[in-house]
Design a protein around this motif. Structure first.
Motif, PDB file in Angstrom:
ATOM      1  N   GLU A 113       0.812  -1.223   0.000  1.00  0.00           N
ATOM      2  CA  GLU A 113       0.000   0.000   0.000  1.00  0.00           C
ATOM      3  C   GLU A 113       0.847   1.275   0.000  1.00  0.00           C
ATOM      4  O   GLU A 113       0.329   2.370  -0.206  1.00  0.00           O
ATOM      5  N   ARG A 114       2.136   1.147   0.181  1.00  0.00           N
ATOM      6  CA  ARG A 114       3.036   2.298   0.151  1.00  0.00           C
ATOM      7  C   ARG A 114       3.716   2.482  -1.202  1.00  0.00           C
ATOM      8  O   ARG A 114       4.377   3.493  -1.429  1.00  0.00           O
ATOM      9  N   HIS A 115       3.563   1.534  -2.087  1.00  0.00           N
ATOM     10  CA  HIS A 115       4.234   1.587  -3.389  1.00  0.00           C
ATOM     11  C   HIS A 115       3.797   2.794  -4.212  1.00  0.00           C
ATOM     12  O   HIS A 115       4.630   3.448  -4.841  1.00  0.00           O
ATOM     13  N   ASP A 116       2.498   3.076  -4.236  1.00  0.00           N
ATOM     14  CA  ASP A 116       2.003   4.192  -5.056  1.00  0.00           C
ATOM     15  C   ASP A 116       2.626   5.515  -4.620  1.00  0.00           C
ATOM     16  O   ASP A 116       3.052   6.310  -5.468  1.00  0.00           O
ATOM     17  N   ARG A 117       2.658   5.764  -3.333  1.00  0.00           N
ATOM     18  CA  ARG A 117       3.249   7.010  -2.809  1.00  0.00           C
ATOM     19  C   ARG A 117       4.707   7.139  -3.242  1.00  0.00           C
ATOM     20  O   ARG A 117       5.140   8.196  -3.712  1.00  0.00           O
ATOM     21  N   LEU A 118       5.450   6.057  -3.119  1.00  0.00           N
ATOM     22  CA  LEU A 118       6.862   6.090  -3.510  1.00  0.00           C
ATOM     23  C   LEU A 118       7.013   6.267  -5.019  1.00  0.00           C
ATOM     24  O   LEU A 118       7.890   7.014  -5.471  1.00  0.00           O
ATOM     25  N   TYR A 119       6.159   5.600  -5.798  1.00  0.00           N
ATOM     26  CA  TYR A 119       6.262   5.694  -7.248  1.00  0.00           C
ATOM     27  C   TYR A 119       5.980   7.116  -7.733  1.00  0.00           C
ATOM     28  O   TYR A 119       6.696   7.633  -8.594  1.00  0.00           O
ATOM     29  N   VAL A 120       4.972   7.739  -7.178  1.00  0.00           N
ATOM     30  CA  VAL A 120       4.635   9.112  -7.573  1.00  0.00           C
ATOM     31  C   VAL A 120       5.798  10.045  -7.278  1.00  0.00           C
ATOM     32  O   VAL A 120       6.190  10.866  -8.115  1.00  0.00           O
ATOM     33  N   ARG A 121       6.387   9.928  -6.104  1.00  0.00           N
ATOM     34  CA  ARG A 121       7.505  10.808  -5.732  1.00  0.00           C
ATOM     35  C   ARG A 121       8.757  10.489  -6.547  1.00  0.00           C
ATOM     36  O   ARG A 121       9.500  11.390  -6.930  1.00  0.00           O
ATOM     37  N   ALA A 122       8.996   9.211  -6.811  1.00  0.00           N
ATOM     38  CA  ALA A 122      10.166   8.817  -7.611  1.00  0.00           C
ATOM     39  C   ALA A 122      10.054   9.332  -9.037  1.00  0.00           C
ATOM     40  O   ALA A 122      11.037   9.829  -9.599  1.00  0.00           O
ATOM     41  N   THR A 123       8.874   9.228  -9.636  1.00  0.00           N
ATOM     42  CA  THR A 123       8.714   9.708 -11.013  1.00  0.00           C
ATOM     43  C   THR A 123       8.810  11.224 -11.085  1.00  0.00           C
ATOM     44  O   THR A 123       9.357  11.773 -12.044  1.00  0.00           O
ATOM     45  N   ALA A 124       8.294  11.912 -10.064  1.00  0.00           N
ATOM     46  CA  ALA A 124       8.404  13.386 -10.037  1.00  0.00           C
ATOM     47  C   ALA A 124       9.863  13.816  -9.973  1.00  0.00           C
ATOM     48  O   ALA A 124      10.275  14.742 -10.680  1.00  0.00           O
ATOM     49  N   TYR A 125      10.651  13.115  -9.166  1.00  0.00           N
ATOM     50  CA  TYR A 125      12.079  13.434  -9.076  1.00  0.00           C
ATOM     51  C   TYR A 125      12.807  13.033 -10.359  1.00  0.00           C
ATOM     52  O   TYR A 125      13.556  13.838 -10.936  1.00  0.00           O
ATOM     53  N   ALA A 126      12.580  11.818 -10.819  1.00  0.00           N
ATOM     54  CA  ALA A 126      13.294  11.305 -12.001  1.00  0.00           C
ATOM     55  C   ALA A 126      13.018  12.127 -13.246  1.00  0.00           C
ATOM     56  O   ALA A 126      13.885  12.272 -14.106  1.00  0.00           O
ATOM     57  N   ALA A 127      11.835  12.692 -13.343  1.00  0.00           N
ATOM     58  CA  ALA A 127      11.484  13.515 -14.505  1.00  0.00           C
ATOM     59  C   ALA A 127      12.300  14.795 -14.566  1.00  0.00           C
ATOM     60  O   ALA A 127      12.503  15.362 -15.645  1.00  0.00           O
ATOM     61  N   LEU A 128      12.793  15.236 -13.434  1.00  0.00           N
ATOM     62  CA  LEU A 128      13.546  16.496 -13.383  1.00  0.00           C
ATOM     63  C   LEU A 128      15.061  16.325 -13.490  1.00  0.00           C
ATOM     64  O   LEU A 128      15.775  17.272 -13.754  1.00  0.00           O
TER      65      LEU A 128
END
Length: 129
Positions: A113-128
């Motif tokens: 249940e914590r995967h989505d939160r981490l994925y959203v933050r990881a993609t936001a960082y990785a995109a930059l």
């Protein structure tokens, strides 16, 4: 899992995003130890306040979701810790849009249940980066 930890990657083998992220985590640990706010240092290194904040959001999410304290290596150490290797796998998967690879990197370690939160933050960082 034991074999995987015995063959940890080195900083020389990392992707650009993975290398930046590892140096940022190690800098974050140094700032925490010295009692300094890392935002100024991260902004200077990324040359962008938005990227520095995205990294801090990702790091905060990891701190909240990780089952234990995250272990990072010293800035001069070329070998990654198991936590660092896992986080690099997360960032690389997020950067390439491979949600399955992202989930596989932390499956059984971080609650589902914590995967989505981490994925959203990881993609936001990785995109930059």
């Amino acid at each position: 899992a034991v074999e995987k930890m015995a063959n940890l990657p080195t900083t020389a083998t990392l992707s650009y995003a993975g290398g930046r992220m590892i140096s940022s985590f190690r800098l974050l640990a140094l700032c925490a130890k010295a009692g300094r706010d890392p935002l100024l240092e991260l902004t200077h290194r990324y040359a962008c306040l938005t990227t520095a904040k995205a990294f801090l959001d990702f790091a905060d999410a990891i701190g909240a979701c990780w089952p234990e304290n995250v272990t990072v290596g010293r800035p001069c150490c070329p070998v990654l810790t198991p936590d660092e290797a896992t986080i690099v796998a997360m960032v690389d998967a997020a950067r390439s849009g491979r949600r399955e690879g992202f989930d596989a990197a932390i499956d059984g370690f971080v609650r589902r249940e914590r995967h989505d939160r981490l994925y959203v933050r990881a993609t936001a960082y990785a995109a930059l980066v």
